[in-house]
Every structure is written in C-alpha cells, then in structure tokens.
Design a protein around this motif. Structure first.
Motif, PDB file in Angstrom:
ATOM      1  N   LEU A   1      -4.346   5.141  -3.893  1.00 51.00           N
ATOM      2  CA  LEU A   1      -5.032   3.849  -3.819  1.00 51.00           C
ATOM      3  C   LEU A   1      -5.949   3.708  -5.035  1.00 51.00           C
ATOM      4  N   LEU A   2      -5.729   2.653  -5.842  1.00 53.88           N
ATOM      5  CA  LEU A   2      -6.651   2.394  -6.956  1.00 53.88           C
ATOM      6  C   LEU A   2      -7.836   1.569  -6.477  1.00 53.88           C
ATOM      7  N   PHE A   3      -7.554   0.583  -5.663  1.00 51.63           N
ATOM      8  CA  PHE A   3      -8.624  -0.190  -5.016  1.00 51.63           C
ATOM      9  C   PHE A   3      -8.003  -1.051  -3.930  1.00 51.63           C
ATOM     10  N   ASN A   4      -8.789  -1.417  -2.922  1.00 52.38           N
ATOM     11  CA  ASN A   4      -8.314  -2.383  -1.929  1.00 52.38           C
ATOM     12  C   ASN A   4      -9.392  -3.372  -1.492  1.00 52.38           C
ATOM     13  N   LYS A   5     -10.478  -3.406  -2.267  1.00 57.14           N
ATOM     14  CA  LYS A   5     -11.456  -4.473  -2.027  1.00 57.14           C
ATOM     15  C   LYS A   5     -12.198  -4.767  -3.322  1.00 57.14           C
ATOM     16  N   VAL A   6     -12.104  -5.994  -3.757  1.00 54.85           N
ATOM     17  CA  VAL A   6     -12.705  -6.403  -5.021  1.00 54.85           C
ATOM     18  C   VAL A   6     -13.778  -7.441  -4.729  1.00 54.85           C
ATOM     19  N   ALA A   7     -14.905  -7.314  -5.410  1.00 58.75           N
ATOM     20  CA  ALA A   7     -16.022  -8.239  -5.194  1.00 58.75           C
ATOM     21  C   ALA A   7     -15.691  -9.586  -5.808  1.00 58.75           C
ATOM     22  N   MET A   8     -14.915 -10.373  -5.094  1.00 61.17           N
ATOM     23  CA  MET A   8     -14.556 -11.710  -5.573  1.00 61.17           C
ATOM     24  C   MET A   8     -14.114 -12.562  -4.387  1.00 61.17           C
ATOM     25  N   ARG A   9     -14.267 -13.856  -4.527  1.00 64.82           N
ATOM     26  CA  ARG A   9     -13.744 -14.810  -3.556  1.00 64.82           C
ATOM     27  C   ARG A   9     -12.975 -15.870  -4.309  1.00 64.82           C
ATOM     28  N   PRO A  10     -11.805 -16.279  -3.912  1.00 63.55           N
ATOM     29  CA  PRO A  10     -11.038 -15.696  -2.809  1.00 63.55           C
ATOM     30  C   PRO A  10     -10.318 -14.422  -3.256  1.00 63.55           C
ATOM     31  N   GLY A  11      -9.720 -13.740  -2.292  1.00 56.71           N
ATOM     32  CA  GLY A  11      -8.835 -12.623  -2.640  1.00 56.71           C
ATOM     33  C   GLY A  11      -9.485 -11.263  -2.627  1.00 56.71           C
ATOM     34  N   SER A  12     -10.602 -11.101  -1.896  1.00 57.37           N
ATOM     35  CA  SER A  12     -11.250  -9.785  -1.934  1.00 57.37           C
ATOM     36  C   SER A  12     -10.359  -8.636  -1.451  1.00 57.37           C
ATOM     37  N   PRO A  13      -9.384  -8.819  -0.561  1.00 55.76           N
ATOM     38  CA  PRO A  13      -8.562  -7.650  -0.183  1.00 55.76           C
ATOM     39  C   PRO A  13      -7.481  -7.285  -1.214  1.00 55.76           C
ATOM     40  N   THR A  14      -7.491  -7.908  -2.388  1.00 54.11           N
ATOM     41  CA  THR A  14      -6.513  -7.576  -3.429  1.00 54.11           C
ATOM     42  C   THR A  14      -6.481  -6.065  -3.635  1.00 54.11           C
ATOM     43  N   THR A  15      -5.285  -5.530  -3.721  1.00 51.49           N
ATOM     44  CA  THR A  15      -5.083  -4.083  -3.667  1.00 51.49           C
ATOM     45  C   THR A  15      -4.220  -3.630  -4.838  1.00 51.49           C
ATOM     46  N   ALA A  16      -4.463  -2.412  -5.318  1.00 48.75           N
ATOM     47  CA  ALA A  16      -3.543  -1.812  -6.294  1.00 48.75           C
ATOM     48  C   ALA A  16      -3.253  -0.380  -5.874  1.00 48.75           C
ATOM     49  N   LEU A  17      -1.992  -0.013  -5.955  1.00 51.37           N
ATOM     50  CA  LEU A  17      -1.540   1.312  -5.516  1.00 51.37           C
ATOM     51  C   LEU A  17      -0.712   1.948  -6.625  1.00 51.37           C
ATOM     52  N   ARG A  18      -0.685   3.282  -6.659  1.00 54.09           N
ATOM     53  CA  ARG A  18       0.286   3.973  -7.476  1.00 54.09           C
ATOM     54  C   ARG A  18       1.240   4.710  -6.544  1.00 54.09           C
ATOM     55  N   TYR A  19       2.525   4.496  -6.727  1.00 57.29           N
ATOM     56  CA  TYR A  19       3.536   5.108  -5.864  1.00 57.29           C
ATOM     57  C   TYR A  19       4.749   5.391  -6.737  1.00 57.29           C
ATOM     58  N   GLN A  20       5.342   6.567  -6.581  1.00 55.76           N
ATOM     59  CA  GLN A  20       6.499   6.964  -7.413  1.00 55.76           C
ATOM     60  C   GLN A  20       6.151   6.808  -8.895  1.00 55.76           C
ATOM     61  N   ASN A  21       4.900   7.082  -9.223  1.00 57.84           N
ATOM     62  CA  ASN A  21       4.415   7.000 -10.606  1.00 57.84           C
ATOM     63  C   ASN A  21       4.471   5.596 -11.228  1.00 57.84           C
ATOM     64  N   LYS A  22       4.560   4.594 -10.392  1.00 61.18           N
ATOM     65  CA  LYS A  22       4.493   3.217 -10.901  1.00 61.18           C
ATOM     66  C   LYS A  22       3.431   2.435 -10.136  1.00 61.18           C
ATOM     67  N   LEU A  23       3.005   1.337 -10.753  1.00 63.51           N
ATOM     68  CA  LEU A  23       1.939   0.542 -10.157  1.00 63.51           C
ATOM     69  C   LEU A  23       2.481  -0.534  -9.231  1.00 63.51           C
ATOM     70  N   ILE A  24       1.769  -0.723  -8.141  1.00 59.02           N
ATOM     71  CA  ILE A  24       2.011  -1.864  -7.262  1.00 59.02           C
ATOM     72  C   ILE A  24       0.745  -2.699  -7.260  1.00 59.02           C
ATOM     73  N   CYS A  25       0.859  -3.912  -7.742  1.00 61.96           N
ATOM     74  CA  CYS A  25      -0.268  -4.843  -7.737  1.00 61.96           C
ATOM     75  C   CYS A  25      -0.057  -5.745  -6.526  1.00 61.96           C
ATOM     76  N   ALA A  26      -0.913  -5.582  -5.531  1.00 64.81           N
ATOM     77  CA  ALA A  26      -0.700  -6.249  -4.245  1.00 64.81           C
ATOM     78  C   ALA A  26      -1.703  -7.382  -4.088  1.00 64.81           C
ATOM     79  N   LEU A  27      -1.201  -8.606  -4.218  1.00 60.80           N
ATOM     80  CA  LEU A  27      -2.059  -9.785  -4.167  1.00 60.80           C
ATOM     81  C   LEU A  27      -2.113 -10.352  -2.760  1.00 60.80           C
ATOM     82  N   SER A  28      -3.147 -11.139  -2.502  1.00 65.78           N
ATOM     83  CA  SER A  28      -3.246 -11.836  -1.220  1.00 65.78           C
ATOM     84  C   SER A  28      -2.074 -12.795  -1.045  1.00 65.78           C
ATOM     85  N   GLY A  29      -1.762 -13.102   0.194  1.00 66.05           N
ATOM     86  CA  GLY A  29      -0.703 -14.057   0.471  1.00 66.05           C
ATOM     87  C   GLY A  29      -1.171 -15.500   0.357  1.00 66.05           C
TER      88      GLY A  29
END
Lengths: 422, 422
Positions: free
Chosen positions: A279-307
């Motif tokens: 887990l790189l982060f899963n809560k960013v101090a911003m509105r909207p979209g504070s649960p925006t998340t970034a993960l590293r898996y299989q040595n690649k990045l997943i940038c996970a945006l709000s729906g």
C-alpha cells in the motif's frame, strides 16, 4: 485498513506514486508520426542556421560603400549583374558599382554586404540592367549571416520535451526524418462496481452507465499513454486479485475507478490488506476523492481512483496524468503541474477538513487573473466537468475563501479566458 | 497588385476570410472515436441524473425522525433490515425503527429520508442485525435525489463544443454510443519555392529543407482538420494555376506557404492578377507576415501564408486555424481567439509601422499576468517557435512598450506558467 487509514498530503502522495515509476524505453519513429510524442534525446543542429549568408527580403544585394549619399532626389545607379532566385547559387562576385537582383531567402553573392529592398529603388517591378537606389545602406544591413540563428552542433530541442508544431519545424529543418522518442506507456483501465452498465445498455433501476472509463481513456491518450480497456473487476476479492495479476502482465500501469471506499464490496480497499500487495497510500488530504489509493502489486503500480465522476477526474489530474507523463519521460511530468494564484471571483465558504479542489475557469481583467469556481460544487457533478479548465484550491478550515482573496489554482486545460456558466 | 497593395487590419482580414466559409456537414461516429471532434448538435439528457434517489456514501439509510436525540453517549439503536450494494434494488421499505445498510451509489429504500455514514455508527465494519447511531440526522441529509443534477431533456452539451474527456463522460452517461459530429475539413497543403528540399534530402548550397509543411500539418490536425500534403507548386504561373485548380477539387480549402511577397518568382502574388481569381486581401497590418494573402478560386479559399517560418506560424494562428475551426463548426472558431492583457516583462522599443506580434510566454506573480517576449525577435527565428505560448501585440508607432506596461496578448497554446529561455 479500511476504516483506519493514514491521511497524507497530495504532495506526499504524488511523491510516493511517482518515485515508483521509471521512464519507458526509446524508439525511433518517422517525423510524420511524431506530433505529441516526447523526445527521448537532445536534438542538435546538423548544420548552421541559416546554412549560408542570405537575403531576408526581395531587392538588390550591393556593396554598402557604393550606396553612400543615395537619396530619392539623388539616386545612385548600379549595374545589375545577375538575378538570384531562392535556391540558386550566385555565379558572379560583386565588384564595385555592381548589384545583384536577389529574392527572399536566396544566397548572397560574394562581395555583397547589404541588401536594399525593391521598394527603395526606382521601378522595382522592371527587370533592367541598371538599378537606381533611393537611399544609402550601412554594411551588414538586411543580411542574415550563416549560423546567426543557431550554429551547427547546438542543442535545439531537449530530451523530455513534447513535440509540438514548432518542434516539428526544427526537426524538419535539420533533416531528422527519424525521431528518437520515448515509448508510449500502456495504461490498463478497469472499472469496478456491479452498478455499472455499458454505454449502449438500457438503464435499469439501481444502475448507471460507466462514464469514467471512456473519460480516463481520453485523458490517458492526451497525456501520451495508450489506454488499454479491460473488462470490469469481479466483486469477490480472490477472483479480483487473480484478475488484476493477469491484467498487469500486459500493461505498464493499471488504473481503476471505484471500490476504494469503506463499503462492504469495495474490492480495491480490501486488497490493501493482502500480504503481497504494498500500500502506497489510501487516504489523501483532499476533497473530493480522499479515499484515492495507490498500490504496488506484481512490481507494477495500481492507481485506484474514486468511482464518483468528479473525484475520479480530480484524482486523474493529480495522480494518473503525472504518472503517465513520468512513464513517458516528459520533463514537466514530475508533478500535477505548477500552481498559480488568482483572485477568487465568488465567495466559497463551505468548511472542509482537507484542501478542497473546486473545478473552475480562469478570466483576466486589467492584467489580473480571476478564478470562477463551478457554480455546482457537488463532487459528483458530472455535467459541468467538460467546462472545467482548472481547480481552485480552497485551504482547509472553517472559513473558506471570500471573493477578492487570492487562491491557489491548478490549471488542467487551456483556458478559453471566457466565463461560461453551464 | 504586387507592389500596390491595400493594407487592411488583422480584424478586417479575419472577417473577410471567415465570412467565406461554411460549416461542414454532419456525420455519426462511435463515441470511442469522438475525442477532439466538434459536436454537430445539442446533446440532451436521456434520463434524470441521478436516475434514482441514491446514497452518496457508505452507511445506513434511516428515517430521520427515528434518530432524534442520538449522540455518542446515548446512541439510538435501529434494526437493520437488509444490505443494498450499488446496482441493487431495495426489496424492503423502511418502517419506523428500521435501517438499511447501504453502499455509495446504491438506490435508497422507500421510506428512507437520510443516510448516516458508517463512521458515525458503532462498529461499522461488522455486519449485524442492529446498528447504533452516534448522532441524529435531519430529513434530507446525505441524499442524492433523482434528477437533482440534471432533469431528463436538459441540454448537457452544445453544438459547436469540442468533445473533451468531460464531454465523453456526459455522452457515456446518457447512452450516446453514436455521436453527431461535424465532418473534418480536408485542408490541402502546398509549399512554394524552388529552394525547398525534402526532410530526408541532403543540404546543398542555396537550399533549405521545408519545415513549414509539417508544422502546418500538425497545426491543422490539432485544430480538427485533415491535412492533405500536396506536391510543391510549379514556378510558372499558368502551370501553377492549373495545379491549384486540380488540388482544389480534392480539398475544402488550400493553404500555401511562400510566394506571397514582391519577388520575381512569387507565384501566389502573381495569381492575384488573374481575372478568375478573387483577391480577399494581400497585405495585412501586422509584423511579421504583412504580405499574407487570401484568394478565392474555383469557389474555394486559398490561405496563402508567408514562407518565412515565424511569419508562417503567426499567419497560421491568425488566419488558418480560425478558418479550420470555422469549417469544423467550433463555437469559438470565429476569431483567432480572445485576447487578454498582461504586464510586459521586458521593454521592447523597436519601432514598427504595424502591430508587431512577438512570440512569448506567460507567467503569474501575485495574481497578475506577465508576458515575456522571445528574446530573439527576428521574424525568421525558427528554433524558439516550439517554446511559444502566446503573442504579445506591440502597437504600431515609434516607442514600443516599456517593461511594466500592459500589452494585449493572444494565447495560442496552454501556458506552462514557466519562463523558459532557449
């Protein structure tokens, strides 16, 4: 991790995300395909520019010394020895009392040290053996000297620059039919959520059509990536994880929308608890979209945006596009872009625990910048997204910002400099 | 006509040129191909947005009246009757004392008039038959009502708008798999001048490589046209005219570079004297590029730009791109774009009989706009064109403009808000 998240700033989140990314490799492409691509190497001038001494106008090449004292009343007469069109090589060196009729861009004859424009001679339209000059010239007047713009070997475009029409002109001038550019990153696109319908599916109760995928695909393409549309993610965490692993094999990075929040079925949020997912982060101090998340898996990045469309759009501007630009090697890619300051056109006084990014537009009055937030401040508002040019950043706290105060602004599109209300 | 030209203003030249042009016809294309295209018709909402009452967060749908007096110390307990994920349809209407566990975007059950977020209840991660609320709610709190963003039938995007990522999100939401757009105009591109070499030809004395054609092609494509590269124009006027007639058959408009000046071989200038060619203008009050010319021939427009790269670039921004946008039906196409005012960063005191368009860049300081002209003011300078974002317009006359004075600015690219010296 779902309910107990560590909040970090937008800047820290950006840093964590981009520090994981490396520029793609290089490829040679034809100049005709190069618009919008990123230069992989510095480009040098392969010759002096101009490549020879030339005339910047239509007129007569002369020896300045011969023109002394010339005026409309007392013109100086010179003998015309030849006519040189652009592209021709002069055959006759200019001796005293001689002139060469010469066209814009044509090579200067030896001995010439000035050019007089047609309009400053008598009867310029007429081809004749003599020319009468209505004014005198200084040595060096109206000449373009070889190499005066750029000497051979100079860097004329830098690695990391995005190739625009001006860059193409440079590349063509110096004979770069093949251009070294950074390979386009392939960005996988996955939307999560059982409520999503395809664009051509009829609406049914409780469901909505997927609008984020095509929006993100267009943003990725604009930023220089190749969007790779993938099928939606299963709900069940183990199946979702297997699917992500399969998707990651074919792309350089993955972006998802939805499933990052605290809901029972938020599959991305649940992945953050898996031991082989970083887990790189899963809560960013911003509105909207504070649960925006970034993960590293299989040595690649997943940038996970709000729906949520508005939060997804903001997250894409803040995180996804800088990531695409970093993978593409763009010089200016290492952040969401510089912020500027503008006078807030309308008071926004809703309190917020985090910086709030309001979509808006820029105008100018008397040399000052004004920013006008979208009148509809609901995060989910989708129908005004197309009008947005920038985000006005309202600092956290209870008081917001009053009309007339300076606020920080993050531009994301070329301003039309017009205030449009939807 | 070559030496005796009537000078008109940039505004009058633009008016003459654009009044000759009509919007292209319409075509239906798939939404996946629609980015950057111009909408041919207004787009209306095909349903209410949101299409149903929904929850904007993860939590519990409740009846606000049931929550009166709830606090962290004295929570109110409600019975949980079902769980609704996004995309599902609630089966149970809420009666008094009941709650529905509900996810972001999910449809509200009948009877609910507020939603409490998970974090304001006890043990939110746990699925249980009861929930304990730590605060009270007002009726209507945390609800998105059907149609509250846009009611069905509203215009959500207008004819003449360029389709951006936000527009695509709108189109997808309302099920527009096929999109009515304006057909792309085909713009023929001809360079004149025997001095021009191809990009892959070796330099020979007196010649230069053609850099305008590829630059103009990229500018046309960016503005929404289809550039059609044509072979160079013959020198000899009758042959040139026959070739132009042939080229015009296959395109909606023709643009040339070079041959507009007063030189002996300026074939475009000589065409203006032909009886079946209508001259719109051949001298514009601007520097560089005053001989910029526009003709009507065979009932189509020829926009004839200077061959000098800097003048060609300016002419393209002022005349060619607005023409392409007008043919494309873009709303904002009817002029080169709005000008703004900015403080001049550096004195420019070269006198000029006409308004001088200096390429430059924009910066911001303390909410004020500054414009920084290209340090190399030679019209022909090609190597700084790629850095240009705007033109600072220096009014005609002998004194120029001092640093600190306001000048009119015509933006032509998205500012990076950074001052870069080449």
């Amino acid at each position: 991790m779902r309910f107990h998240r560590q909040t970090i700033s937008v800047e820290e989140a950006t840093r964590r995300l981009l520090s994981e990314l490396e520029r793609q490799g290089e490829e040679q492409i034809a100049i005709y395909e190069a618009a919008g691509r990123i230069l992989a190497r510095d480009i040098t001038a392969t010759c002096d520019l101009p490549p020879f001494d030339r005339s910047p106008l239509d007129g007569f090449a002369v020896r300045a010394a011969d023109t002394a004292g010339a005026s409309a009343d007392r013109p100086v007469t010179l003998e015309v020895v030849e006519t040189i069109a652009a592209g021709e090589v002069p055959r006759i060196a200019l001796g005293p009392g001689k002139a060469t009729r010469i066209m814009t861009g044509a090579m200067l004859p030896e001995g010439a040290d000035a050019v007089i424009m047609f309009e400053q001679t008598e009867q310029p339209g007429q081809l004749a053996r003599e020319v009468r000059l209505k004014r005198s010239l200084r040595a060096g007047e109206n000449l373009s000297r070889r190499g005066e713009e750029v000497p051979a070997g100079s860097v004329v475009a830098k690695a990391g620059e995005r190739i625009n029409p001006g860059t193409l002109a440079i590349l063509a001038t110096f004979g770069y039919k093949w251009v070294p550019v950074v390979k386009k990153p392939r960005i996988g696109l996955l939307s999560t959520g059982p409520e999503l319908l395809g664009i051509d599916e009829p609406l049914v109760p409780g469901k909505i059509r997927n609008s984020n995928a095509i929006m993100l695909a267009a943003m990725i393409a604009e930023a220089g990536g190749i969007p790779v549309m993938l099928e939606g993610l299963p709900d069940e965490p183990a199946a979702a994880k297997a699917r992500l692993a399969a998707c990651l094999e074919d792309v350089d990075m993955l972006v998802t929308s939805g499933g990052v929040s605290v809901g029972d079925f938020d599959v991305i949020a649940s992945l953050a608890d898996e031991p082989d997912v970083a887990l790189l982060f899963n809560k960013v101090a911003m509105r909207p979209g504070s649960p925006t998340t970034a993960l590293r898996y299989q040595n690649k990045l997943i940038c996970a945006l709000s729906g949520n469309p508005g939060a997804c759009f903001l997250g894409a501007c803040l995180f996804l596009l800088p990531a695409v630009r970093t993978l593409s090697g763009e010089q200016t890619g290492a952040s969401p872009g510089p912020t500027i300051w503008a006078t807030l056109g309308e008071t926004y006084d809703k309190p917020c625990p985090y910086p709030r990014y309001l979509r808006g537009r820029l105008t100018e009055e008397g040399g000052r910048l004004y920013v006008w937030p979208d009148w509809n401040h609901k995060a989910g508002n989708l129908c005004t997204m197309s009008m947005s040019e920038c985000f006005a950043i309202i600092p956290p706290g209870g008081r917001g910002k009053q009309a007339g105060e300076l606020v920080e602004v993050l531009p994301h599109a070329m301003p039309s400099w017009e205030r449009v209300q939807v």
